[in-house]
Scaffold this motif. Structure first.
Motif, PDB file in Angstrom:
ATOM      1  N   SER A  50       0.774  -1.094  -0.032  1.00  0.00           N
ATOM      2  CA  SER A  50       0.002  -0.156  -0.027  1.00  0.00           C
ATOM      3  C   SER A  50       0.967   1.233  -0.019  1.00  0.00           C
ATOM      4  O   SER A  50       1.302   1.414   1.207  1.00  0.00           O
ATOM      5  CB  SER A  50      -0.880  -0.097   1.173  1.00  0.00           C
ATOM      6  N   ASP A  52       1.135   4.219   0.655  1.00  0.00           N
ATOM      7  CA  ASP A  52       0.928   5.566   1.047  1.00  0.00           C
ATOM      8  C   ASP A  52       1.741   5.773   2.312  1.00  0.00           C
ATOM      9  O   ASP A  52       1.222   6.315   3.416  1.00  0.00           O
ATOM     10  CB  ASP A  52      -0.672   5.191   1.447  1.00  0.00           C
ATOM     11  N   GLU A  57       6.941   2.952   1.522  1.00  0.00           N
ATOM     12  CA  GLU A  57       6.429   2.868   0.143  1.00  0.00           C
ATOM     13  C   GLU A  57       5.608   4.032   0.013  1.00  0.00           C
ATOM     14  O   GLU A  57       4.820   4.465   0.440  1.00  0.00           O
ATOM     15  CB  GLU A  57       5.792   1.770  -0.155  1.00  0.00           C
ATOM     16  N   PHE A  90      -4.292  -1.524   1.864  1.00  0.00           N
ATOM     17  CA  PHE A  90      -3.620  -2.078   2.773  1.00  0.00           C
ATOM     18  C   PHE A  90      -4.442  -3.400   3.511  1.00  0.00           C
ATOM     19  O   PHE A  90      -3.801  -4.233   3.726  1.00  0.00           O
ATOM     20  CB  PHE A  90      -3.429  -1.174   4.031  1.00  0.00           C
ATOM     21  N   SER A 107       5.425  -3.926   3.208  1.00  0.00           N
ATOM     22  CA  SER A 107       4.538  -2.806   3.125  1.00  0.00           C
ATOM     23  C   SER A 107       4.284  -2.300   4.739  1.00  0.00           C
ATOM     24  O   SER A 107       3.215  -1.870   5.304  1.00  0.00           O
ATOM     25  CB  SER A 107       3.021  -3.325   2.789  1.00  0.00           C
ATOM     26  N   GLY A 108       5.605  -2.009   5.176  1.00  0.00           N
ATOM     27  CA  GLY A 108       5.770  -1.802   7.003  1.00  0.00           C
ATOM     28  C   GLY A 108       4.802  -2.617   7.555  1.00  0.00           C
ATOM     29  O   GLY A 108       4.087  -2.199   8.616  1.00  0.00           O
ATOM     30  N   LEU A 109       4.700  -4.005   7.215  1.00  0.00           N
ATOM     31  CA  LEU A 109       3.671  -4.789   7.806  1.00  0.00           C
ATOM     32  C   LEU A 109       4.399  -5.450   9.215  1.00  0.00           C
ATOM     33  O   LEU A 109       5.379  -5.993   9.389  1.00  0.00           O
ATOM     34  CB  LEU A 109       3.433  -6.016   7.058  1.00  0.00           C
ATOM     35  N   THR A 110       3.483  -4.970  10.267  1.00  0.00           N
ATOM     36  CA  THR A 110       4.093  -5.521  11.534  1.00  0.00           C
ATOM     37  C   THR A 110       3.906  -7.155  11.701  1.00  0.00           C
ATOM     38  O   THR A 110       2.742  -7.492  11.483  1.00  0.00           O
ATOM     39  CB  THR A 110       3.195  -4.872  12.677  1.00  0.00           C
ATOM     40  N   ARG A 115      -1.907 -12.324  12.513  1.00  0.00           N
ATOM     41  CA  ARG A 115      -1.319 -12.376  11.211  1.00  0.00           C
ATOM     42  C   ARG A 115      -0.467 -13.834  10.646  1.00  0.00           C
ATOM     43  O   ARG A 115      -0.680 -14.348   9.567  1.00  0.00           O
ATOM     44  CB  ARG A 115      -0.505 -11.221  10.742  1.00  0.00           C
ATOM     45  N   GLN A 154      -5.427   3.538   9.761  1.00  0.00           N
ATOM     46  CA  GLN A 154      -5.724   2.980   8.442  1.00  0.00           C
ATOM     47  C   GLN A 154      -6.529   1.545   8.676  1.00  0.00           C
ATOM     48  O   GLN A 154      -6.150   0.845   9.692  1.00  0.00           O
ATOM     49  CB  GLN A 154      -4.416   2.709   7.857  1.00  0.00           C
ATOM     50  N   SER A 157      -5.238  -1.921  10.146  1.00  0.00           N
ATOM     51  CA  SER A 157      -3.486  -1.842  10.730  1.00  0.00           C
ATOM     52  C   SER A 157      -3.457  -2.008  12.105  1.00  0.00           C
ATOM     53  O   SER A 157      -4.432  -2.036  12.785  1.00  0.00           O
ATOM     54  CB  SER A 157      -3.123  -0.420  10.208  1.00  0.00           C
ATOM     55  N   SER A 158      -2.178  -1.842  12.584  1.00  0.00           N
ATOM     56  CA  SER A 158      -2.012  -1.966  14.107  1.00  0.00           C
ATOM     57  C   SER A 158      -2.628  -0.677  14.718  1.00  0.00           C
ATOM     58  O   SER A 158      -2.892  -0.581  16.055  1.00  0.00           O
ATOM     59  CB  SER A 158      -0.669  -2.315  14.454  1.00  0.00           C
ATOM     60  N   ILE A 178      -3.578   6.771   4.176  1.00  0.00           N
ATOM     61  CA  ILE A 178      -3.101   7.395   5.197  1.00  0.00           C
ATOM     62  C   ILE A 178      -3.472   9.073   4.809  1.00  0.00           C
ATOM     63  O   ILE A 178      -3.905   9.881   5.474  1.00  0.00           O
ATOM     64  CB  ILE A 178      -1.725   6.843   5.696  1.00  0.00           C
ATOM     65  N   ASP A 196       1.940   4.644  12.234  1.00  0.00           N
ATOM     66  CA  ASP A 196       3.475   4.020  12.587  1.00  0.00           C
ATOM     67  C   ASP A 196       4.298   5.595  12.730  1.00  0.00           C
ATOM     68  O   ASP A 196       4.135   6.403  11.944  1.00  0.00           O
ATOM     69  CB  ASP A 196       3.964   3.353  11.342  1.00  0.00           C
ATOM     70  N   GLU A 221       6.753  -2.568  17.517  1.00  0.00           N
ATOM     71  CA  GLU A 221       6.483  -3.463  16.387  1.00  0.00           C
ATOM     72  C   GLU A 221       7.871  -3.809  15.626  1.00  0.00           C
ATOM     73  O   GLU A 221       8.916  -2.992  15.558  1.00  0.00           O
ATOM     74  CB  GLU A 221       5.431  -2.815  15.610  1.00  0.00           C
ATOM     75  N   TYR A 223       8.763  -4.960  11.549  1.00  0.00           N
ATOM     76  CA  TYR A 223       8.210  -5.292  10.284  1.00  0.00           C
ATOM     77  C   TYR A 223       8.884  -6.385   9.490  1.00  0.00           C
ATOM     78  O   TYR A 223      10.000  -6.696   9.535  1.00  0.00           O
ATOM     79  CB  TYR A 223       8.718  -3.961   9.107  1.00  0.00           C
TER      80      TYR A 223
HETATM   81  N1  ARG Z   1       2.694  -1.274  10.842  1.00  0.00           N
HETATM   82  C1  ARG Z   1       1.216  -1.347  10.604  1.00  0.00           C
HETATM   83  C2  ARG Z   1       0.635  -2.634  10.301  1.00  0.00           C
HETATM   84  O1  ARG Z   1       1.285  -3.522  10.224  1.00  0.00           O
HETATM   85  C3  ARG Z   1       0.858  -0.195   9.542  1.00  0.00           C
HETATM   86  C4  ARG Z   1       1.427  -0.599   8.067  1.00  0.00           C
HETATM   87  C5  ARG Z   1       0.858   0.146   6.952  1.00  0.00           C
HETATM   88  N2  ARG Z   1       1.591   0.222   5.965  1.00  0.00           N
HETATM   89  C6  ARG Z   1       1.142   0.652   4.709  1.00  0.00           C
HETATM   90  N3  ARG Z   1       1.992   0.535   3.714  1.00  0.00           N
HETATM   91  N4  ARG Z   1       0.242   1.742   4.500  1.00  0.00           N
HETATM   92  O2  ARG Z   1      -0.553  -2.850  10.801  1.00  0.00           O
END
Ligand code: ARG
Length: 260
Positions: A50, A52, A57, A90, A107-110, A115, A154, A157-158, A178, A196, A221, A223
């Motif tokens: 995602s 944004d 990214e 996302f 994607s900054g995924l926690t 999950r 979002q 999201s976390s 976002i 984040d 967190e 990633y």
């Molecule tokens: N780190 C948070 C999660 O994993 C937010 C990640 C949002 N990433 C993004 N690309 N918008 O839930």
């Protein structure tokens, strides 16, 4: 004379050792030689994110740029694969990876236990926290003032989980992107956002100086890159590339380059 000869010998031995070390850690397992992982498209790593989420990214014209994009491009290179990155909402990233329509999501995924029931994650590549963002002029002084205030995050999201847990469902608004959430902060539809911390700082610094990072929430967190549970060999190959990138300084270089 004798010392000169010894020096030459020492140099030669050093070079031989270096060659040995290089061949040991740069081994050929990076090109799927065993053919043991599956790809949506032969020769290509199909990636979704995602876009944004600067500096991880974001869209730059038609291209997706940022730290995550740089990492996965380098991982792809080390696996001998082309990398195709595309944008997706996302909250559908993990379903798409689990369903096999993309190979991975970065994607900054926690990495979280819930999950991990749906997908596998690579080893962690970045430590992060959440933050509360308000308008610069907001009277909200701390997270304790958020009760009964409209708060956004979002979707999926976390930040969403934190908000629901700490502020409650009643005043919570989910946003797909976002930038959309920030627009609603500006119009007053919501009075605070939770996402984040490094991303909050990046937005405030670039184009959102009317907003501020009110408080960092130390959630600790990490990633990771999400991969289908059906594709453990791909997770393994990615982990090896990440470990090599850590060891040879590439990760540090990318972090510096992208000012993270
Ligand atoms: N780190 C948070 C999660 O994993 C937010 C990640 C949002 N990433 C993004 N690309 N918008 O839930």
């Amino acid at each position: 004379m004798k010392t000169k000869l010894m020096k030459i010998l020492a140099l030669a031995m050093g070079a031989a050792l270096a060659c040995f070390a290089l061949s040991a850690c740069g081994g050929g397992s990076s090109d799927n030689a065993d053919g043991d992982y599956k790809l949506v498209k032969d020769g290509t790593l199909t990636v979704i994110c995602s876009a944004d989420f600067p500096p991880f990214e974001y869209m730059d014209g038609d291209n997706i740029k940022g730290y995550d994009a740089a990492i996965i491009t380098e991982v792809g290179k080390r696996l001998g694969l082309d990398v195709e990155i595309s944008h997706m909402a996302f909250d559908s990233l993990l379903t798409q990876v689990a369903g096999g329509s993309a190979d991975v999501s970065i994607s900054g995924l926690t990495i979280r236990d819930d999950r991990l029931e749906q997908v596998d994650f690579s080893t962690p590549y970045y430590d992060s926290n959440l933050a509360i963002v308000t308008l610069a002029e907001s009277p909200i002084a701390s997270k304790d003032d958020l009760k009964d205030k409209p708060v956004g995050a979002q979707s999926g999201s976390s930040g969403e989980d934190w908000t629901k847990e700490n502020v409650g469902d009643k005043n919570y608004t989910p946003f797909q992107e976002i930038t959309e959430a920030l627009a609603s902060l500006r119009t007053g539809k919501v009075e605070a956002l939770v996402f984040d911390a490094p991303v909050a700082e990046a937005y405030v610094k670039n184009g959102y100086s009317d907003c501020k990072v009110l408080e960092v929430i130390p959630t600790g967190e990490q990633y990771g890159i999400a991969v289908s549970k059906e594709n453990p060999a791909l997770t393994e190959a990615i982990n090896k590339a990440l470990a090599d990138m850590q060891a040879d300084g590439t990760m540090e270089e990318l972090e510096k380059e992208l000012a993270i």
